[in-house]
Structure formats: C-alpha cells, structure tokens
Enzyme design. Sequence first.
Site, short mmCIF file in Angstrom:
data_model
loop_
_atom_site.label_atom_id
_atom_site.label_comp_id
_atom_site.label_asym_id
_atom_site.label_seq_id
_atom_site.Cartn_x
_atom_site.Cartn_y
_atom_site.Cartn_z
CG ASP A 188 -0.40 -0.41 2.51
OD1 ASP A 188 0.84 -0.43 2.63
OD2 ASP A 188 -1.16 -0.70 3.44
CG HIS A 231 -6.96 -1.57 7.68
ND1 HIS A 231 -7.18 -0.29 8.14
CD2 HIS A 231 -5.65 -1.78 7.87
CE1 HIS A 231 -6.07 0.22 8.59
NE2 HIS A 231 -5.11 -0.66 8.45
CG ASN A 256 -10.34 -0.83 10.45
OD1 ASN A 256 -9.30 -1.38 10.06
ND2 ASN A 256 -10.91 0.16 9.78
C1 GLP Z 1 -1.49 0.46 8.35
C2 GLP Z 1 -1.07 -0.22 7.06
C3 GLP Z 1 -1.24 -1.70 7.12
C4 GLP Z 1 -0.64 -2.21 8.42
C5 GLP Z 1 -1.42 -1.67 9.56
C6 GLP Z 1 -0.93 -2.16 10.92
O1 GLP Z 1 -2.78 0.93 8.30
N1 GLP Z 1 -1.76 0.27 5.91
O2 GLP Z 1 -0.64 -2.29 6.00
O3 GLP Z 1 -0.66 -3.60 8.41
O4 GLP Z 1 -1.34 -0.27 9.54
O5 GLP Z 1 0.20 -1.44 11.30
P1 GLP Z 1 1.01 -1.74 12.62
O6 GLP Z 1 1.79 -2.95 12.36
O7 GLP Z 1 1.90 -0.53 12.80
O8 GLP Z 1 0.02 -1.90 13.70
#
Ligand code: GLP
Length: 253
Positions: free
Chosen positions: A67, A138, A136
């Site tokens: 992303d 995602h 959430n």
């Molecule tokens: C962001 C990214 C995701 C990632 C998520 C969790 O929103 N777009 O790809 O997996 O956060 O991030 P973290 O590992 O910092 O909790």
Amino acid sequence: MRLIVAQDYNAMSRRAAQMVAKLVRAKPEAAIMVPTGDTPRGFYAELAAIHRRDEFDVSRLRVFQLDEYLGVGARDPNSFQTWITRAFLDPLGIAASRLVRLPGDADDAAAACRAYDERMRSAGGCDIAVLGLGWNGHLGFNEPPADPASPTRVVALSAETVASNGRYWGAGARVPNQALTCGMANILAARHKLVLVSGERKREILRRVVTGPVSPETPATYLKASDQVTVLADAAAWPWPVPEQDKVAADRV
Ligand code: GLP
C-alpha cells in the site's frame, strides 16, 4: 487458517523471518508482498540477520508493495516506499528495480493501480503476502466494508485509520486521507498469507478475526475462507489457548 502463538515479539519476528527465508531459498524468483507498520520491523531485521549469516539469493525476488499514501512521492520520507527501502530492500541488498511500486505520486493513480495488477498477473501471482493487521481488521488499506474481489485501487481512509497512522508522521503533520492499496483479490489469491500480529492493542481485533464470522466489516476475516493462511501472533496479542481447529504443525510454511 493456522494460528501460531510465539512467546514474545522477538520470537514472532524470528519465526516469520525463518518462514520467509525458507520460501525464498526454495524459490529465489518468488513474488513477495510486503507490509509496512510497526509490527514487521523485527521481522525485517531478523530476515536481514539470516541473510548476513547465510546469504541466500535475493537478486531474482519480485517485491510487491502492499500500500501507499496517495499524493506521497517515492522520495518523501513518509512514503511506504521509503519505509520498505530502508527496512527491507537496502538491508538485504535487493535492487530498487525489483520493487513493483504503488506510486502515490502517479499522475493517473487509477491507471497505476491497473498496471500493478497487470504486473501481478504477469508474475504468475504472489507466492507470499506478508501482512499486518489494521486496528479495524483492514489488510493493506482495504478498509471495511471490504469486497473480497476488489482490485488494486485508490481508497478513502477512515478518520480512525488516519489518526492511528498519524504516529508515523509526527506532530502537526497532515496525514493523507486517501491511499493506494493492493486489492483484496490479489491478497487472498497469494499462495501463502502470513499475518503478523503483535501486542495487547491488537488483542480484540485478532480475537474477532479468529473467532468471529467472515464479514466485510472485518476484512481480515476473509482469510478464514482462504487457503494457506498463517497468523503468527505473539502472546501479548493472543494470551488465550489456541482453538483446536486452528492448531497447526509449526513448520508448515
Ligand atoms: C497500516 C497499514 C497496514 C498495516 C497496519 C498495521 O494501516 N496500511 O498495512 O498492516 O497499519 O500497522 P502496525 O503494524 O503498525 O500496527
């Protein structure tokens, strides 16, 4: 879906790195999708450490960015591309040309997303998608409600996601509220899915993913209907016994 619970963050990171190193050794031309965020930092560090000790060929890897923020160029220090370069490509000596970007600064972002899916098709699909778990549920930036057949595309981010990602941008920064994300279709079609989940703050969402019904409201639950999924959590994220149906032979990936 297989749930593996490591005793702590370091053990989870080590285990993930071993799995990916094993896959790359077996298939040096593998297509791998890689995430950003806090969770995978230890995984990338461990993978680089394995590579330093026992060099394996990464010159033929194809790396797909999961992303990116819309409007954020490759040289922006906050871009996910910069993040992946610093955490993954550079430490392993992977050439920048091996990265299939999601260009946040493209003049035509929709066309760039279509080109990305085309690159995925011509790569023969993804061998492994390494994923984090959003607050959430995602995956990438596939926010709820998610369509499991969604292509790579430009998406709007929820206010909560913008706020939660604000920690990477520093105080006062304007965090973009749109992004490019690999679609659910290509994520779910990856031959292996490895989801890293760490810390108490992920406990409730992980529980919903593992024990709740498959629902567009929690995009990661689509993984339950998909093959070859390993959720690798640390004990802070999953302090409970592993449900019988999710128990696995530890070395399947
Ligand atoms: C962001 C990214 C995701 C990632 C998520 C969790 O929103 N777009 O790809 O997996 O956060 O991030 P973290 O590992 O910092 O909790």
